[in-house]
Write a protein that holds these residues in place. Structure first.
Motif, short mmCIF file in Angstrom:
data_model
loop_
_atom_site.label_atom_id
_atom_site.label_comp_id
_atom_site.label_asym_id
_atom_site.label_seq_id
_atom_site.Cartn_x
_atom_site.Cartn_y
_atom_site.Cartn_z
N HIS A 298 0.85 -1.19 0.00
CA HIS A 298 0.00 0.00 0.00
C HIS A 298 0.88 1.24 0.00
CE1 HIS A 298 -3.40 2.62 1.11
NE2 HIS A 298 -2.54 3.23 1.92
N VAL A 299 0.63 2.15 -0.93
CA VAL A 299 1.36 3.42 -0.99
C VAL A 299 0.37 4.56 -0.84
CG1 VAL A 299 2.80 4.96 -2.39
CG2 VAL A 299 3.17 2.49 -2.47
N LYS A 300 0.64 5.46 0.09
CA LYS A 300 -0.19 6.64 0.30
C LYS A 300 0.59 7.87 -0.11
CE LYS A 300 -2.47 9.44 3.87
NZ LYS A 300 -3.57 9.80 2.94
N TRP A 301 0.17 8.52 -1.20
CA TRP A 301 0.76 9.78 -1.63
C TRP A 301 0.12 10.90 -0.84
CZ3 TRP A 301 4.95 9.25 -4.41
CH2 TRP A 301 5.10 8.09 -5.16
N LYS A 302 0.93 11.87 -0.43
CA LYS A 302 0.41 12.92 0.45
C LYS A 302 -0.24 14.07 -0.31
CE LYS A 302 3.66 11.88 4.14
NZ LYS A 302 4.74 12.38 5.04
N GLY A 303 -0.07 14.12 -1.62
CA GLY A 303 -0.65 15.21 -2.39
C GLY A 303 -2.15 15.11 -2.51
N ASN A 304 -2.82 16.27 -2.67
CA ASN A 304 -4.26 16.29 -2.87
C ASN A 304 -4.62 15.72 -4.24
OD1 ASN A 304 -4.65 17.59 -0.38
ND2 ASN A 304 -4.34 19.61 -1.30
N ASN A 305 -5.75 15.03 -4.31
CA ASN A 305 -6.28 14.49 -5.57
C ASN A 305 -5.36 13.45 -6.20
OD1 ASN A 305 -8.54 16.29 -5.47
ND2 ASN A 305 -7.18 17.92 -6.21
N VAL A 306 -4.50 12.83 -5.41
CA VAL A 306 -3.67 11.75 -5.90
C VAL A 306 -4.09 10.47 -5.19
CG1 VAL A 306 -1.34 10.90 -6.22
CG2 VAL A 306 -1.79 13.34 -6.33
N GLU A 307 -4.46 9.46 -5.95
CA GLU A 307 -5.03 8.24 -5.39
C GLU A 307 -3.97 7.38 -4.72
OE1 GLU A 307 -8.12 5.76 -4.41
OE2 GLU A 307 -8.19 7.75 -5.31
N LYS A 308 -4.41 6.60 -3.75
CA LYS A 308 -3.54 5.60 -3.13
C LYS A 308 -3.28 4.47 -4.12
CE LYS A 308 -5.80 6.59 1.28
NZ LYS A 308 -6.71 6.06 2.33
N GLU A 309 -2.21 3.72 -3.88
CA GLU A 309 -1.88 2.57 -4.70
C GLU A 309 -1.90 1.31 -3.84
OE1 GLU A 309 1.16 3.14 -7.89
OE2 GLU A 309 1.80 4.79 -6.58
N ASN A 310 -2.36 0.19 -4.43
CA ASN A 310 -2.43 -1.07 -3.71
C ASN A 310 -2.06 -2.22 -4.64
OD1 ASN A 310 -3.85 -0.23 -1.06
ND2 ASN A 310 -5.17 0.63 -2.65
N SER A 311 -1.43 -3.25 -4.07
CA SER A 311 -1.10 -4.45 -4.84
C SER A 311 -1.20 -5.68 -3.95
CB SER A 311 0.33 -4.37 -5.40
OG SER A 311 0.46 -3.39 -6.38
N PHE A 312 -1.68 -6.77 -4.54
CA PHE A 312 -1.67 -8.08 -3.90
C PHE A 312 -1.01 -9.07 -4.83
CE2 PHE A 312 -3.59 -12.31 -3.70
CZ PHE A 312 -3.23 -12.68 -2.41
N GLY A 313 -0.16 -9.93 -4.30
CA GLY A 313 0.50 -10.93 -5.13
C GLY A 313 0.58 -12.29 -4.47
N LEU A 314 0.51 -13.36 -5.27
CA LEU A 314 0.63 -14.73 -4.78
C LEU A 314 1.28 -15.55 -5.89
CD1 LEU A 314 0.05 -17.03 -2.75
CD2 LEU A 314 -2.17 -17.29 -3.88
N GLY A 315 2.43 -16.18 -5.58
CA GLY A 315 3.10 -16.93 -6.62
C GLY A 315 4.17 -17.89 -6.12
N LEU A 316 4.99 -18.38 -7.06
CA LEU A 316 6.00 -19.38 -6.78
C LEU A 316 7.37 -18.91 -7.23
CD1 LEU A 316 4.17 -22.61 -8.03
CD2 LEU A 316 4.90 -22.18 -5.67
N VAL A 317 8.40 -19.40 -6.52
CA VAL A 317 9.79 -19.11 -6.87
C VAL A 317 10.56 -20.43 -6.84
CG1 VAL A 317 11.89 -17.91 -6.16
CG2 VAL A 317 9.66 -16.81 -5.83
N HIS A 318 11.34 -20.68 -7.89
CA HIS A 318 12.19 -21.88 -7.94
C HIS A 318 13.57 -21.50 -8.44
CE1 HIS A 318 13.39 -26.06 -8.32
NE2 HIS A 318 13.86 -25.77 -9.52
N ARG A 319 14.61 -21.99 -7.77
CA ARG A 319 16.00 -21.74 -8.13
C ARG A 319 16.63 -23.02 -8.67
NH1 ARG A 319 14.83 -19.61 -3.29
NH2 ARG A 319 14.91 -17.33 -3.09
#
Length: 376
Positions: A354-375
């Motif tokens: 979650h990112v909250k920008w402090k400026g007026n009229n600027v929307e917050k940003e959100n992301s959700f992720g689910l995945g796999l990692v293999h080396r």
């Protein structure tokens, strides 16, 4: 096939097998599902300029590499590597050497010297504050904080050996383009980077400094080399199942006269919508003025068996333009993540950012992720 023919076939293959013996193939395959509501390139904006949510299957910076060495005797080795970015979601094609690719020499007592396309110090020796996996569309990791962690073309780099926990590295990148500036002189936008490190019993402290030449010269064709210099420090403790990392960075540069906003090599610094909304029509957009940003990052984690939860927080302070702060131009970011180790080489990873920008009229940003990692 008789025994004689089998013996001859084996003998013919032996030189080729011996020639390939020092080649190591390695890599990571990383990707997953993401729901992103951000200002990134592939997410849509509504009629009010606010980001709309978007379900995506994204690559999380997968890669494949080939490396090897030859023992030259007396503790000296020839070393080489070719590493390539792989996009498993099919989003784009990449060249064969998009990541660190080099040839060089290494010695037991004096370190290693390489030339090619090479990471700056922050990119390959730091980032302890950003342990997560995510795509370029997501705010589920600290991509804003690590935006200048990158690779330098046409570079040479020296890495020292470890002296009782101390080590350092120095990189120099040439400016082969040498364009013309608005005053008719040639530019010289070479860069150099210094990294220092100390590690002992789980404690660590690392420092990165990078400088860009001719940062305040505008090109005849427009635009500006925005970055001038960059400091970053990371320190913390990683042992006994504890993960704790603190980071602070300061970046100085100049406003991009073409875009009308402050941009660095990874795109618009902080957020273009936020910065432009706050400074529209303002004298602060004088391209001769120096811009300075400061950010603080903290990541904490603890391993319980196969599970490692993480919490990250970043505070982006107000942007300073010409020595004066632009009010409400900073941001706050929070990331919650969980890593589950299925084996030593395979993980399940999920995060919410979650990112909250402090400026007026600027929307917050959100992301959700689910995945796999293999080396491998």
């Amino acid at each position: 096939m008789n025994k004689t023919h089998i013996a001859l076939a084996i003998a013919a293959l032996m030189p080729a097998a011996a020639a390939m013996a020092d080649v190591t193939i390695y890599g990571e395959i990383r990707g997953g599902y993401e729901y992103n509501k951000t200002y990134r390139a592939s997410t849509a904006l509504d009629s009010n300029g606010k980001p709309q949510g978007n379900s995506q299957i994204n690559d999380w910076t997968s890669r494949i590499g080939f490396k090897g060495n030859e023992d030259l005797g007396n503790g000296l080795k020839a070393i080489w590597q070719v590493e390539n970015r792989v996009n498993i979601d099919g989003s784009e094609s990449s060249g064969f050497n998009t990541r660190d690719s080099f040839i060089g020499l290494a010695g037991d007592s004096w370190g290693k010297f390489r030339l090619g396309r090479l990471s700056n110090y922050a990119n390959d020796m730091m980032e302890q504050v950003d342990p997560g996996y995510y795509s370029s569309q997501s705010v589920g990791g600290l991509a804003y904080f690590t935006r200048l962690d990158d690779r330098v073309n046409n570079a040479v780099r020296y890495d020292s050996p470890n002296w009782a926990g101390f080590s350092f590295a120095f990189l120099y990148g040439t400016d082969e383009a040498r364009g013309a500036s608005t005053d008719g002189s040639r530019t010289n936008r070479q860069t150099w980077n210094l990294g220092l490190s100390y590690e002992n019993s789980g404690f660590f402290g690392k420092y990165n400094y990078q400088h860009w030449g001719d940062a305040n010269k505008a090109l005849v064709s427009g635009g500006r080399s925005s970055n001038k210099d960059w400091h970053r420090f990371e320190g913390g403790y990683m042992a006994n199942n504890i993960y704790a990392a603190l980071g602070y960075q300061q970046i100085r540069g100049y406003i991009d006269g073409t875009a009308g906003a402050y941009a660095d090599s990874k795109g618009v610094l902080y957020n273009k919508a936020a910065f432009n909304a706050l400074t529209a029509g303002s004298s602060n957009l004088d391209v001769s003025k120096e811009v300075k940003t400061r950010e603080l990052a903290l990541t904490l984690g603890y391993t319980f068996g196969s599970l490692t939860p993480y919490f990250s927080y970043v505070k982006g302070y107000d942007i300073s333009v010409g020595g004066s702060d632009v009010n409400n131009s900073g941001y706050d970011q929070y990331v919650l993540a969980l890593d589950y180790a299925l084996s030593k080489r395979t993980e399940v990873y999920t995060s919410y950012g979650h990112v909250k920008w402090k400026g007026n009229n600027v929307e917050k940003e959100n992301s959700f992720g689910l995945g796999l990692v293999h080396r491998f």
